[in-house]
Write an enzyme that holds these catalytic residues in place. Structure first.
Site, PDB file in Angstrom:
ATOM      1  N   ASP A  12      -4.073  -0.753   4.266  1.00  8.51           N
ATOM      2  CA  ASP A  12      -3.097  -1.565   5.006  1.00  8.51           C
ATOM      3  C   ASP A  12      -3.439  -3.049   4.999  1.00  8.51           C
ATOM      4  O   ASP A  12      -3.133  -3.779   5.943  1.00  8.51           O
ATOM      5  CB  ASP A  12      -2.958  -1.095   6.474  1.00  8.51           C
ATOM      6  N   GLY A  14      -2.284  -5.195   2.897  1.00  7.58           N
ATOM      7  CA  GLY A  14      -1.183  -5.996   2.358  1.00  7.58           C
ATOM      8  C   GLY A  14      -1.189  -6.015   0.834  1.00  7.58           C
ATOM      9  O   GLY A  14      -0.719  -6.971   0.207  1.00  7.58           O
ATOM     10  N   ASN A  37       0.404   9.639   0.649  1.00  8.00           N
ATOM     11  CA  ASN A  37      -0.260   9.692   1.958  1.00  8.00           C
ATOM     12  C   ASN A  37      -0.372   8.341   2.635  1.00  8.00           C
ATOM     13  O   ASN A  37      -0.711   8.254   3.805  1.00  8.00           O
ATOM     14  CB  ASN A  37      -1.662  10.300   1.820  1.00  8.00           C
ATOM     15  N   HIS A  40       2.954   1.220   1.155  1.00  5.78           N
ATOM     16  CA  HIS A  40       2.929  -0.237   1.065  1.00  5.78           C
ATOM     17  C   HIS A  40       4.217  -0.738   1.678  1.00  5.78           C
ATOM     18  O   HIS A  40       5.294  -0.229   1.360  1.00  5.78           O
ATOM     19  CB  HIS A  40       2.957  -0.696  -0.388  1.00  5.78           C
ATOM     20  N   PRO A 305       0.088   4.498  15.693  1.00  4.82           N
ATOM     21  CA  PRO A 305      -0.455   3.163  15.997  1.00  4.82           C
ATOM     22  C   PRO A 305      -1.808   3.005  15.306  1.00  4.82           C
ATOM     23  O   PRO A 305      -2.623   3.925  15.310  1.00  4.82           O
ATOM     24  CB  PRO A 305      -0.624   3.159  17.522  1.00  4.82           C
ATOM     25  N   GLY A 415       2.333 -14.757   5.729  1.00  5.23           N
ATOM     26  CA  GLY A 415       3.594 -14.152   6.171  1.00  5.23           C
ATOM     27  C   GLY A 415       3.878 -12.947   5.298  1.00  5.23           C
ATOM     28  O   GLY A 415       3.287 -12.807   4.216  1.00  5.23           O
TER      29      GLY A 415
HETATM   30  P1  GDP Z   1      -0.787  -2.044   1.955  1.00  7.65           P
HETATM   31  O1  GDP Z   1      -0.766  -0.570   1.973  1.00  7.65           O
HETATM   32  O2  GDP Z   1      -2.137  -2.613   1.675  1.00  7.65           O
HETATM   33  O3  GDP Z   1       0.263  -2.620   1.063  1.00  7.65           O
HETATM   34  O4  GDP Z   1      -0.451  -2.548   3.435  1.00  7.65           O
HETATM   35  P2  GDP Z   1       0.719  -2.094   4.434  1.00  7.65           P
HETATM   36  O5  GDP Z   1       2.016  -2.329   3.832  1.00  7.65           O
HETATM   37  O6  GDP Z   1       0.412  -0.742   4.963  1.00  7.65           O
HETATM   38  O7  GDP Z   1       0.456  -3.067   5.669  1.00  7.65           O
HETATM   39  C1  GDP Z   1       0.511  -4.418   5.576  1.00  7.65           C
HETATM   40  C2  GDP Z   1       1.525  -4.927   6.604  1.00  7.65           C
HETATM   41  O8  GDP Z   1       1.366  -6.294   6.761  1.00  7.65           O
HETATM   42  C3  GDP Z   1       2.959  -4.744   6.168  1.00  7.65           C
HETATM   43  O9  GDP Z   1       3.766  -4.576   7.302  1.00  7.65           O
HETATM   44  C4  GDP Z   1       3.284  -6.075   5.466  1.00  7.65           C
HETATM   45  O10 GDP Z   1       4.662  -6.403   5.465  1.00  7.65           O
HETATM   46  C5  GDP Z   1       2.533  -7.006   6.321  1.00  7.65           C
HETATM   47  N1  GDP Z   1       2.013  -8.199   5.690  1.00  7.65           N
HETATM   48  C6  GDP Z   1       1.427  -8.340   4.465  1.00  7.65           C
HETATM   49  N2  GDP Z   1       0.962  -9.597   4.324  1.00  7.65           N
HETATM   50  C7  GDP Z   1       1.260 -10.245   5.480  1.00  7.65           C
HETATM   51  C8  GDP Z   1       1.003 -11.560   5.967  1.00  7.65           C
HETATM   52  O11 GDP Z   1       0.403 -12.395   5.320  1.00  7.65           O
HETATM   53  N3  GDP Z   1       1.457 -11.833   7.227  1.00  7.65           N
HETATM   54  C9  GDP Z   1       2.093 -10.934   8.012  1.00  7.65           C
HETATM   55  N4  GDP Z   1       2.481 -11.302   9.218  1.00  7.65           N
HETATM   56  N5  GDP Z   1       2.321  -9.687   7.597  1.00  7.65           N
HETATM   57  C10 GDP Z   1       1.903  -9.342   6.356  1.00  7.65           C
END
Ligand code: GDP
Length: 430
Positions: A12, A14, A37, A40, A305, A415
């Protein structure tokens, strides 16, 4: 050039967002491990998407998206996901599935559930997507490879063999309904119909792409600390989350991976059970969870959560080391803008000694965090495009982390959107 985009932490971080942003200049995006599982989250001009199985390059028409042999392929989820992106206006993506990939069967998902039930309070916090039973079967050599769907003789023989072993457990350990060979066969033929269009020799395709010098992104799932060998065993996933495995799970020469972009989150979050040294609780955690990510820190697949914590230097430094990091992408930094002061976990105290080396799980369980508190920047940094324009305390935070972990932070994500990205040295592209 081949670049791997992988996670430094518990997942998670990003990675999807970074892959989506970098895919613009790529030719191929490849998933090399894991299954449905985890997810993104991607926010782009088409909207907000939660991808579980599809590579994050599906939003670009020019990209070939590949599901490599190392992936746990859940065909119904895969097909549904393609339909759902198309329904929302994304042009039909180019997707190829390796004929060597293996399939998550419905009984893998059932075994995952049954095992969690059996373990009760001692469960591993599985997402119940069948991943551990899938990989166990793969290495026990009773998994189903996509190529086998096209040979009914093999299927007929194998469904009987699988039922024999599975039914012993179903009857005597779990006390659940037994599997029937004809039903498994039916399931497999259904999968054949659904996947036929996408199946190809992705290894040959990738080999050609490498020869032509195309830009290939290997997209990891979860992060270093969930790796079965190098992570917090047994609270790990069942396939390697490391860039090195990208070569294997995708099917490319290891020496072709020239960049390892390790995505590292500006604070910590984790799902499932397991030691989490910099974890915070109560109102402090609730506030970070509420403000975190894009609309709160809740699991993309499960809605659970997430557990929250401050940035952990010890875990992240180790996480970057085991990935073989060339560049760090530091993400969700904007979220910390509400804080006057930001604690950072700079060491672990284990049995009275402070260490900055990440220990194995038995010692990790005893570790207590040692915090150093940095001043916050207390403002919104979204929309900033140049590193120099970030508030001084924000730059200090980044540079502090960079020095402590010992890897260059060349990308900063401020962001969730595709454009919310700062390349550290002006014009520098990794
Ligand atoms: P991944 O599995 O590594 O791709 O991560 P996830 O998607 O599970 O979780 C990352 C969360 O952070 C998602 O809700 C993204 O939209 C959000 N996100 C990613 N980069 C940023 C960032 O720089 N700022 C903010 N506020 N949210 C981000």
């Amino acid at each position: 050039m081949v670049k791997a985009i992988v996670g430094a932490n518990w997942g998670d971080e990003g990675k999807g967002k970074i892959t989506d942003a970098m895919a613009k200049e790529a030719d191929l995006v490849v998933r090399f491990q894991g299954g449905a599982n985890a997810g993104h989250t991607i926010v782009n001009n088409y909207g907000k998407f939660a991808l579980h199985t599809l590579p994050s390059g599906v939003f670009y028409e020019h990209i070939h998206n590949i599901i490599g042999p190392g992936v746990a392929l859940n065909i119904p989820v895969f097909v549904k996901e393609i339909e759902s992106v198309i329904e929302r206006g994304v042009p039909k993506p180019k997707i190829m599935v390796s004929e060597r990939a293996q399939m998550v069967m419905s009984y893998h998902i059932l075994f995952d559930q049954y095992e969690e039930e059996r373990l009760g309070g001692k469960s591993f916090g599985s997402t119940k997507s069948g991943i551990a039973p899938f990989y166990s079967d793969k290495y026990a050599k009773i998994g189903f490879q996509v190529s086998e769907l096209f040979d009914e003789k093999i299927l007929d023989e194998k469904v009987v063999r699988v039922c024999e072993t599975k039914n012993v457990l179903l009857e005597h350990l779990y006390h659940k309904p037994l599997l029937k060979p004809e039903e498994l066969k039916k399931e497999l033929l259904g999968y054949r119909e659904m996947i036929e269009l996408y199946v190809s020799d992705t290894s040959a395709f990738l080999w050609q792409a490498v020869q032509k010098g195309q830009n290939i992104l290997l997209e990891g799932q979860l992060g270093s600390l969930k790796d079965p060998d190098h992570g917090i065993y047994p609270m790990v996933t069942s396939s390697s989350t490391l860039a090195a495995f990208g070569a294997i799970g995708a099917g490319i020469p290891p020496y072709e991976i020239k960049k390892v972009i390790t995505v590292c989150k500006a604070y910590s979050s984790a799902v499932g059970a397991g030691a989490f040294v910099s974890e915070i609780f109560g109102e402090e955690a609730d506030e970070l969870r509420r403000r975190g990510g894009d609309g709160g820190e809740y699991g993309v697949t499960t809605g659970r959560p997430r557990r929250m914590g401050w940035f952990d230097v010890v875990a992240s430094k180790y996480g970057c080391q085991v990935q073989g990091t060339t560049d760090v992408a530091f993400t969700v930094l904007d979220v910390l803008g509400y804080l006057e002061e930001i604690p950072v976990c700079v060491g672990y105290e284990v049995d009275g000694n402070v260490t900055t080396t990440f220990p194995p799980t038995v010692k990790l369980e005893k570790a207590k965090p040692v915090f150093e508190v940095l001043p916050g920047w207390n403002c919104d940094i979204r929309g900033i495009k140049n590193y120099e324009e970030l508030p001084e305390n924000c730059r200090k935070y980044i540079e502090f982390v960079e020095e402590k972990i010992g890897f260059p932070i060349t990308i900063i994500s401020n962001g969730p959107g595709r454009e919310d990205i700062i390349y550290r040295e002006s014009g520098r592209k990794v």
